[in-house]
Design a protein around this motif. Structure first.
Motif, PDB file in Angstrom:
ATOM      1  N   LEU A   1       0.844  -1.201   0.000  1.00 35.59           N
ATOM      2  CA  LEU A   1       0.000   0.000   0.000  1.00 35.59           C
ATOM      3  C   LEU A   1       0.869   1.237   0.000  1.00 35.59           C
ATOM      4  CD1 LEU A   1      -2.557  -1.100   2.754  1.00 35.59           C
ATOM      5  CD2 LEU A   1      -2.810  -1.314   0.287  1.00 35.59           C
TER       6      LEU A   1
ATOM      7  N   GLN B   1     -10.245  -7.008   5.423  1.00 38.31           N
ATOM      8  CA  GLN B   1      -9.984  -5.588   5.202  1.00 38.31           C
ATOM      9  C   GLN B   1      -9.798  -4.908   6.548  1.00 38.31           C
ATOM     10  OE1 GLN B   1      -9.462  -4.534   2.191  1.00 38.31           O
ATOM     11  NE2 GLN B   1     -10.197  -6.408   1.184  1.00 38.31           N
TER      12      GLN B   1
ATOM     13  N   THR C   1      -7.378  -0.167   4.466  1.00 38.01           N
ATOM     14  CA  THR C   1      -7.446  -0.838   3.162  1.00 38.01           C
ATOM     15  C   THR C   1      -8.873  -0.872   2.648  1.00 38.01           C
ATOM     16  OG1 THR C   1      -7.801  -3.033   4.138  1.00 38.01           O
ATOM     17  CG2 THR C   1      -5.508  -2.323   3.810  1.00 38.01           C
ATOM     18  N   VAL C   2      -8.973  -1.006   1.336  1.00 40.55           N
ATOM     19  CA  VAL C   2     -10.231  -1.262   0.645  1.00 40.55           C
ATOM     20  C   VAL C   2      -9.968  -2.359  -0.387  1.00 40.55           C
ATOM     21  CG1 VAL C   2     -11.184   1.064   0.941  1.00 40.55           C
ATOM     22  CG2 VAL C   2      -9.738   0.556  -1.051  1.00 40.55           C
TER      23      VAL C   2
ATOM     24  N   TYR D   1      -9.169  -4.288  -3.549  1.00 40.69           N
ATOM     25  CA  TYR D   1      -8.368  -4.002  -4.756  1.00 40.69           C
ATOM     26  C   TYR D   1      -7.618  -2.675  -4.660  1.00 40.69           C
ATOM     27  CZ  TYR D   1     -11.675  -7.497  -6.471  1.00 40.69           C
ATOM     28  OH  TYR D   1     -12.448  -8.615  -6.604  1.00 40.69           O
ATOM     29  N   GLY D   2      -7.530  -2.099  -3.480  1.00 34.60           N
ATOM     30  CA  GLY D   2      -6.850  -0.820  -3.335  1.00 34.60           C
ATOM     31  C   GLY D   2      -5.350  -0.993  -3.201  1.00 34.60           C
ATOM     32  N   ARG D   3      -4.599  -0.142  -3.875  1.00 33.20           N
ATOM     33  CA  ARG D   3      -3.144  -0.149  -3.781  1.00 33.20           C
ATOM     34  C   ARG D   3      -2.628   1.061  -3.013  1.00 33.20           C
ATOM     35  NH1 ARG D   3      -0.907  -2.295  -9.670  1.00 33.20           N
ATOM     36  NH2 ARG D   3      -2.092  -4.265  -9.677  1.00 33.20           N
ATOM     37  N   ARG D   4      -3.534   1.793  -2.408  1.00 34.54           N
ATOM     38  CA  ARG D   4      -3.175   2.931  -1.568  1.00 34.54           C
ATOM     39  C   ARG D   4      -3.952   2.843  -0.270  1.00 34.54           C
ATOM     40  NH1 ARG D   4      -4.298   4.745  -6.567  1.00 34.54           N
ATOM     41  NH2 ARG D   4      -2.534   5.496  -7.809  1.00 34.54           N
ATOM     42  N   SER D   5      -3.404   3.423   0.762  1.00 32.70           N
ATOM     43  CA  SER D   5      -4.146   3.498   2.009  1.00 32.70           C
ATOM     44  C   SER D   5      -5.317   4.457   1.846  1.00 32.70           C
ATOM     45  CB  SER D   5      -3.221   3.957   3.144  1.00 32.70           C
ATOM     46  OG  SER D   5      -2.782   5.288   2.911  1.00 32.70           O
ATOM     47  N   VAL D   6      -6.296   4.331   2.738  1.00 26.34           N
ATOM     48  CA  VAL D   6      -7.469   5.198   2.658  1.00 26.34           C
ATOM     49  C   VAL D   6      -7.070   6.657   2.787  1.00 26.34           C
ATOM     50  CG1 VAL D   6      -9.656   5.770   3.779  1.00 26.34           C
ATOM     51  CG2 VAL D   6      -8.971   3.375   3.516  1.00 26.34           C
TER      52      VAL D   6
ATOM     53  N   ALA E   1      -5.400   7.783  -0.521  1.00 26.75           N
ATOM     54  CA  ALA E   1      -6.387   7.955  -1.586  1.00 26.75           C
ATOM     55  C   ALA E   1      -7.195   9.230  -1.389  1.00 26.75           C
ATOM     56  CB  ALA E   1      -7.318   6.740  -1.623  1.00 26.75           C
TER      57      ALA E   1
ATOM     58  N   LEU F   1      -9.242   9.048 -10.504  1.00 24.70           N
ATOM     59  CA  LEU F   1      -9.764   9.204  -9.141  1.00 24.70           C
ATOM     60  C   LEU F   1     -10.958  10.151  -9.118  1.00 24.70           C
ATOM     61  CD1 LEU F   1      -6.461   9.405  -7.034  1.00 24.70           C
ATOM     62  CD2 LEU F   1      -8.096   7.523  -7.140  1.00 24.70           C
TER      63      LEU F   1
END
Length: 468
Positions: free
Chosen positions: A60, A94, A99-100, A102-107, A110, A144
């Motif tokens: 992430l 999760q 996390t979310v 399929y997310g590759r970034r932290s909340v 993002a 985004l």
């Protein structure tokens, strides 16, 4: 203890995981962490499960710390779904706030990138994100923005703009709704029918003024969906209506004006050959014959009760073409007064230069072609040789023929800003209006109407003032 408190303050979203290691790799700070979850709920059926299937590592991207990019290596579990009827056999856990799917970034990362994208857009946002969050491309920021949910709209704007746009030109059209006060897009409708617009207006009350184009479906939809709203035409369509009226008036009176006052910009001697003007009724060329046949066919089908779309299909014509023939009372109004019938050659732009060089004694067509190429001419030397061939029969250059302005040219003179009109065009427009009182009155009315539109002041405009 102090380090743990400091870590909890700087990384509150990592409180729910176990941090094993923090190290630097190049210019990136990497954090290795794992979850201590023993149970997780299935996102499909909501049934909790304690049966672990496997585990894997997620990477992430997080917000920058101390000007350094942060990457989290998070080890998470995958659980079996306990419900036999559930569509998911396994699911990954999760971490709330971190996390979310399929997310590759932290909340948090993002959210920061979305805020940057909304404030600055693509290119500028990517430059700022490289400093504050993580390195991303401009297209990532745009994606985004597109992924954000549309804001809710309970009531319609006070002044609503309605217009159509082509999803696929000639086949599929939609409707765009704009808040005129803020110049922002309110909504986009899938088609341009009266039912769709009426349903939207009923679902979003509060519209007092609707600025629309000339489509009858929009007028019907507004009447049904917002009967108390005032319907007005936008400035572009008003000016277009005026342009069509000016073109019809110029078509009716242009022949009279040109006979009374031929083009005054011609510098040729009086013995120059003049262009013979023909009225539409006298034209028997191929285009005139085809225009009369199409006009008769369109009006015959209209009398049978056929619609414009069906007529266009039967005659293999465009719908706009059928509409133009349907609105014309006679085929003569669709025919422009013709002169010689030939198209002007590209060399006619350089006619004055060629005659000047010919008078100076330069009669070599190849040399003249080289000089014209330096002036921007892109034709061949053969064209130049054919153009000057009639001149070799005499001792001096033949005078240029007078060419009358077309209806489109004359209409442009009337509709153009006088301050931006070329002196030559202004002189020819003055000659037309001097020779024809109707065109002079038309010029005055167009200027008055333009002042009303541009400066938003004036008196009540009466259609009866338009010259016939």
């Amino acid at each position: 203890m102090l380090i743990k408190e400091l870590f909890a303050v700087l990384f509150p979203h990592l409180v729910g995981v176990c941090v094993d290691q923090v190290f630097r790799s190049g210019t990136t700070v990497r954090i290795r962490a794992r979850t201590g979850t023993m149970e997780a709920a299935c996102p499909a059926c909501g049934t909790p499960s304690q049966r672990v299937h496997s585990h894997y590592e997620r990477r992430l991207s997080d917000t920058a710390v101390g000007g350094q990019e942060v990457l989290i290596h998070l080890r998470v579990h995958r659980f079996f779904s306990r419900t036999s009827t559930c569509a998911k056999a396994t699911f990954a856990e999760q971490i709330p706030g971190l996390t979310v799917r399929y997310g590759r970034r932290s909340v948090r990362a993002a959210g920061a990138l979305q805020a940057i994208a909304l404030a600055l857009g693509g290119r500028a946002g990517a430059r700022l994100a490289d400093r504050l969050a993580s390195s991303v491309s401009r297209m990532t920021l745009i994606r985004l923005i597109r992924a954000l949910p549309d804001p809710g709209l309970d009531a319609g704007p006070r002044v609503l703009g309605v217009d159509d746009f082509a999803l696929r030109r000639g086949h599929s059209y939609g409707t765009i709704l704009i808040d005129i006060s803020t110049s922002t897009v309110v909504d986009v409708l899938a088609d341009r029918t009266a039912d769709t617009l009426a349903a939207w207006l009923r679902a979003h009350p509060g519209v007092e003024i609707v600025c629309r184009d000339r489509a009858g479906a929009y007028a019907e939809g507004i009447t049904r969906g917002a009967p108390h709203a005032i319907q007005v035409a936008d400035r572009w369509h008003i000016w277009r209506n005026l342009g069509e009226a000016v073109e019809r008036t110029v078509t009716r009176h242009r022949l009279q004006a040109l006979i009374a006052a031929p083009s005054t910009t011609d510098t040729s001697p009086p013995a120059a050959p003049q262009v013979l003007l023909r009225s539409p009724a006298d034209r028997q060329d191929r285009i005139a014959t085809r225009t009369r046949e199409r006009h008769a066919a369109v009006h015959a089908l209209l009398e049978q009760g056929q619609g414009l779309r069906e007529i266009a299909r039967l005659l293999c014509l465009g719908r706009n073409t059928v509409r133009r023939f349907a609105r014309a009372a006679s085929p003569d109004s669709l025919l422009v007064h013709d002169g010689t019938g030939r198209r002007p050659k590209n060399l006619e732009t350089y006619d004055a230069y060629l005659r000047k060089r010919w008078a100076e004694g330069c009669t070599n067509a190849e040399l003249l072609h080289q000089e014209l190429r330096a002036l921007g001419y892109h034709g061949t030397s053969t064209t130049v040789r054919q153009y000057v061939r009639p001149w070799r029969a005499g001792t001096s250059a033949a005078p240029a023929a007078t060419r009358s302005p077309t209806v489109r040219q004359a209409t442009g003179w009337f509709l153009r800003n006088p301050a931006k009109l070329d002196p030559d065009d202004h002189h020819r427009l003055q000659a037309l209006t001097t020779a024809c009182p109707q065109l002079a009155a038309l010029r005055l009315h167009v200027r008055q109407f333009a002042e009303m539109m541009m400066h938003r002041h004036g008196q009540i405009w009466r259609p009866g003032c338009t010259p016939s």
